[in-house]
Design a protein around this motif. Structure first.
Motif, short mmCIF file in Angstrom:
data_model
loop_
_atom_site.label_atom_id
_atom_site.label_comp_id
_atom_site.label_asym_id
_atom_site.label_seq_id
_atom_site.Cartn_x
_atom_site.Cartn_y
_atom_site.Cartn_z
N ILE A 19 -78.37 -64.22 18.55
CA ILE A 19 -79.17 -64.72 19.66
C ILE A 19 -80.14 -63.61 20.04
CG2 ILE A 19 -79.14 -65.49 22.08
CD1 ILE A 19 -76.40 -66.68 21.58
N TYR A 20 -81.43 -63.92 19.97
CA TYR A 20 -82.48 -62.95 20.25
C TYR A 20 -82.96 -63.12 21.69
CZ TYR A 20 -82.59 -63.00 15.12
OH TYR A 20 -82.25 -62.96 13.78
N GLN A 21 -83.10 -62.00 22.41
CA GLN A 21 -83.56 -62.06 23.79
C GLN A 21 -84.76 -61.14 24.00
OE1 GLN A 21 -80.55 -62.20 27.00
NE2 GLN A 21 -79.04 -61.84 25.39
N GLN A 22 -85.65 -61.59 24.88
CA GLN A 22 -86.76 -60.75 25.32
C GLN A 22 -86.96 -60.97 26.80
OE1 GLN A 22 -90.57 -60.96 23.21
NE2 GLN A 22 -91.63 -60.80 25.18
N HIS A 23 -87.12 -59.87 27.54
CA HIS A 23 -87.50 -59.91 28.95
C HIS A 23 -88.78 -59.10 29.11
CE1 HIS A 23 -83.30 -61.15 29.28
NE2 HIS A 23 -83.68 -61.77 30.39
N ARG A 24 -89.85 -59.79 29.51
CA ARG A 24 -91.14 -59.12 29.72
C ARG A 24 -91.31 -58.89 31.22
NH1 ARG A 24 -96.62 -60.24 26.56
NH2 ARG A 24 -95.43 -58.85 25.20
N ILE A 25 -91.48 -57.62 31.59
CA ILE A 25 -91.63 -57.20 32.99
C ILE A 25 -93.09 -56.91 33.25
CG2 ILE A 25 -90.85 -55.57 34.75
CD1 ILE A 25 -88.55 -54.87 32.64
N SER A 26 -93.69 -57.60 34.20
CA SER A 26 -95.11 -57.38 34.48
C SER A 26 -95.34 -57.26 35.98
CB SER A 26 -95.96 -58.52 33.90
OG SER A 26 -95.52 -59.77 34.36
N GLY A 27 -96.42 -56.57 36.35
CA GLY A 27 -96.80 -56.43 37.74
C GLY A 27 -96.03 -55.40 38.51
N MET A 28 -95.18 -54.62 37.88
CA MET A 28 -94.38 -53.59 38.56
C MET A 28 -94.79 -52.21 38.09
SD MET A 28 -90.49 -55.04 38.51
CE MET A 28 -90.11 -56.77 38.70
N SER A 29 -94.59 -51.22 38.95
CA SER A 29 -94.82 -49.83 38.56
C SER A 29 -93.71 -48.97 39.12
CB SER A 29 -96.17 -49.34 39.06
OG SER A 29 -96.23 -49.37 40.47
N GLY A 30 -93.53 -47.81 38.51
CA GLY A 30 -92.54 -46.86 39.00
C GLY A 30 -91.27 -46.85 38.17
N ALA A 31 -90.37 -45.94 38.53
CA ALA A 31 -89.11 -45.77 37.81
C ALA A 31 -88.20 -46.97 38.03
CB ALA A 31 -88.42 -44.49 38.26
N MET A 32 -87.47 -47.35 36.98
CA MET A 32 -86.59 -48.50 37.08
C MET A 32 -85.40 -48.32 36.13
SD MET A 32 -85.87 -51.45 38.39
CE MET A 32 -87.35 -52.09 39.22
N SER A 33 -84.21 -48.67 36.61
CA SER A 33 -83.05 -48.81 35.72
C SER A 33 -83.00 -50.25 35.24
CB SER A 33 -81.75 -48.42 36.44
OG SER A 33 -81.53 -49.27 37.56
N MET A 34 -82.40 -50.48 34.09
CA MET A 34 -82.41 -51.82 33.51
C MET A 34 -81.34 -51.93 32.44
SD MET A 34 -85.85 -51.50 31.15
CE MET A 34 -86.86 -51.08 32.58
N GLY A 35 -81.01 -53.15 32.07
CA GLY A 35 -80.08 -53.30 30.96
C GLY A 35 -79.48 -54.67 30.84
N HIS A 36 -78.76 -54.86 29.74
CA HIS A 36 -78.01 -56.08 29.47
C HIS A 36 -76.53 -55.83 29.78
CE1 HIS A 36 -80.70 -59.06 27.58
NE2 HIS A 36 -81.46 -58.00 27.38
N HIS A 37 -75.84 -56.91 30.13
CA HIS A 37 -74.47 -56.82 30.64
C HIS A 37 -73.58 -57.82 29.89
CE1 HIS A 37 -71.13 -56.75 33.47
NE2 HIS A 37 -71.73 -55.84 34.23
N ALA A 38 -73.44 -57.63 28.57
CA ALA A 38 -72.60 -58.53 27.78
C ALA A 38 -71.12 -58.24 28.04
CB ALA A 38 -72.92 -58.38 26.30
N MET A 39 -70.32 -59.31 28.10
CA MET A 39 -68.89 -59.19 28.37
C MET A 39 -68.12 -59.95 27.29
SD MET A 39 -69.08 -59.79 32.49
CE MET A 39 -70.20 -61.20 32.23
N VAL A 40 -67.31 -59.23 26.53
CA VAL A 40 -66.57 -59.80 25.42
C VAL A 40 -65.13 -60.09 25.87
CG1 VAL A 40 -65.75 -59.39 23.07
CG2 VAL A 40 -67.99 -58.54 23.77
N LYS A 41 -64.66 -61.30 25.57
CA LYS A 41 -63.29 -61.69 25.89
C LYS A 41 -62.41 -61.44 24.67
CE LYS A 41 -60.02 -63.60 28.41
NZ LYS A 41 -59.52 -62.97 29.66
N CYS A 42 -61.36 -60.63 24.85
CA CYS A 42 -60.48 -60.29 23.75
C CYS A 42 -59.20 -61.14 23.79
CB CYS A 42 -60.08 -58.82 23.82
SG CYS A 42 -61.48 -57.67 23.81
#
Length: 384
Positions: free
Chosen positions: A143-166
């Motif tokens: 599964i391919y994902q893209q998130h395009r962020i526009s109109g913002m400036s400055g420092a930012m933290s970011m990320g994906h949060h996948a959770m695997v069920k074992c």
């Protein structure tokens, strides 16, 4: 190109939109943009690797954020982390508006064996827009994902949060990752016993290998086999060596499949492992959230939030950035993929993942056994 608007369907208590290829089915929640559940495969041999918590669709205490109510699968966080402290007048919800606000469906485009679900979100705390694309390709194992962020400036933290069920057996899953330069345990206690939370790892420790991570009680533990340490909740951060792409993998030998994530480490610099195995006895976890491994590909300082990621911290002072810089003039793309494939009998922990063609990978275990996956790594646009 055929464009359609799929019906809004309630999945585990959340109104969601679906998108499918010839071998993958995925659902995305309207609130929070959570990707899950997802299924890989056709017929009886179906892999459903991601977690949906036990409280999904159940009434929760007042004041719970959408993040918790809709929690499932994988989701994009902007900014990543708890965000308990404001930053320059910005007070973001936990894991950002992208994980809490209501997304707008733009539609599903299907053409030439590609199926793209597109959504948009206009953010308010830091004004801008995020465009989400969930892309499936016929015959592919990702599964391919893209998130395009526009109109913002400055420092930012970011990320994906996948959770695997074992599976509910100690050590049922074998975790591995591409080469790391440094590992960190949480710099402050991850859980507080006074609040009903318990952790096993030593606070503010560093390590070079996942098989020797310091314990709070002395000695070390091996994070490569999971579930483990039932009754505890822990978090570590890994910094990957520079490479064309970085990867994480979770192999399940008895179930005969492997789950994997791929990223560009210059965009998502770190991987957080959230080891959730019944260590939270407060609502809504109630000691029942077990056997879940969060594989969270991020640029952030643990799950602390934007303020802590921007300020000097132990990770950034060691030379590993914990934010990305956004520009109003140039949109920023965060590209990511995860997949799952069935494995032959005896296939164990993944040792390496290599490209073998324009849209193919091979996963190789510690004994040299191989399994092929149809994945287009160019989606990541590494180095572009």
């Amino acid at each position: 190109m055929a464009k359609k608007r799929p019906p809004l369907t309630e999945i585990h208590g959340e109104p969601s939109w679906g998108v499918a290829s010839d071998g993958i089915q995925a659902w995305v929640t309207r609130d929070g943009g959570m990707l899950g559940p997802v299924s890989f495969g056709v017929g009886k041999k179906v892999i459903e690797p991601l977690s949906v918590p036990h409280f999904a669709g159940q009434p929760l205490e007042k004041g719970m954020p959408v993040l918790i109510r809709a929690l499932r699968g994988d989701f994009f966080c902007l900014p990543f982390g708890g965000n308990g402290n404001p930053w320059r007048g910005e007070t973001h919800p936990p894991h950002g508006e992208t994980a809490n606000a209501r997304w707008k469906l733009e539609g599903v485009d299907s053409s030439n064996g590609q199926h793209a679900l597109r959504m948009t979100l206009k953010t308010k705390v830091r004004s801008g827009q995020v465009d989400k694309t969930i892309l499936l390709r016929d015959g592919h194992d990702a599964i391919y994902q893209q998130h395009r962020i526009s109109g913002m400036s400055g420092a930012m933290s970011m990320g994906h949060h996948a959770m695997v069920k074992c599976p509910d057996r100690e050590g049922s899953g074998l975790f591995s990752t591409s080469a790391i330069v440094q590992g960190f345990t949480s710099p402050t206690p991850f859980e507080n016993p006074e609040n009903g939370g318990y952790s096993a790892l030593k606070v503010n420790a560093r390590f070079k290998s996942l098989n020797r991570v310091p314990l709070a009680t002395g000695g070390t533990t091996d994070l490569r086999s999971y579930p483990a340490r039932r009754g505890f909740e822990d978090m570590v951060m890994l910094v990957h060596k520079p490479a064309p792409f970085a990867w994480n993998a979770m192999s399940f030998p008895e179930e005969r499949y492997v789950f994997f994530t791929l990223k560009d480490p210059s965009v998502l610099r770190n991987t957080i492992l959230w080891l959730s195995n019944g260590g939270r006895h407060y609502a809504p976890w109630s000691g029942k959230h077990t056997n879940v491994l969060g594989i969270e590909d991020v640029t952030a300082h643990f799950a602390d939030g934007l303020a802590e990621s921007v300020r000097k911290n132990g990770v950034s002072e060691a030379g590993y950035p914990t934010t990305q810089k956004l520009s109003k003039r140039t949109p920023s793309d965060v590209r990511y993929l995860f997949g799952a494939v069935r494995t032959p009998a005896g296939f164990g922990r993944v040792k390496s993942i290599r490209t073998t063609g324009a849209d193919s990978l091979v996963l190789i275990d510690e004994d040299g056994k191989q399994v092929a996956a149809r994945v287009d790594v160019s989606h990541l646009q590494v180095g572009s």
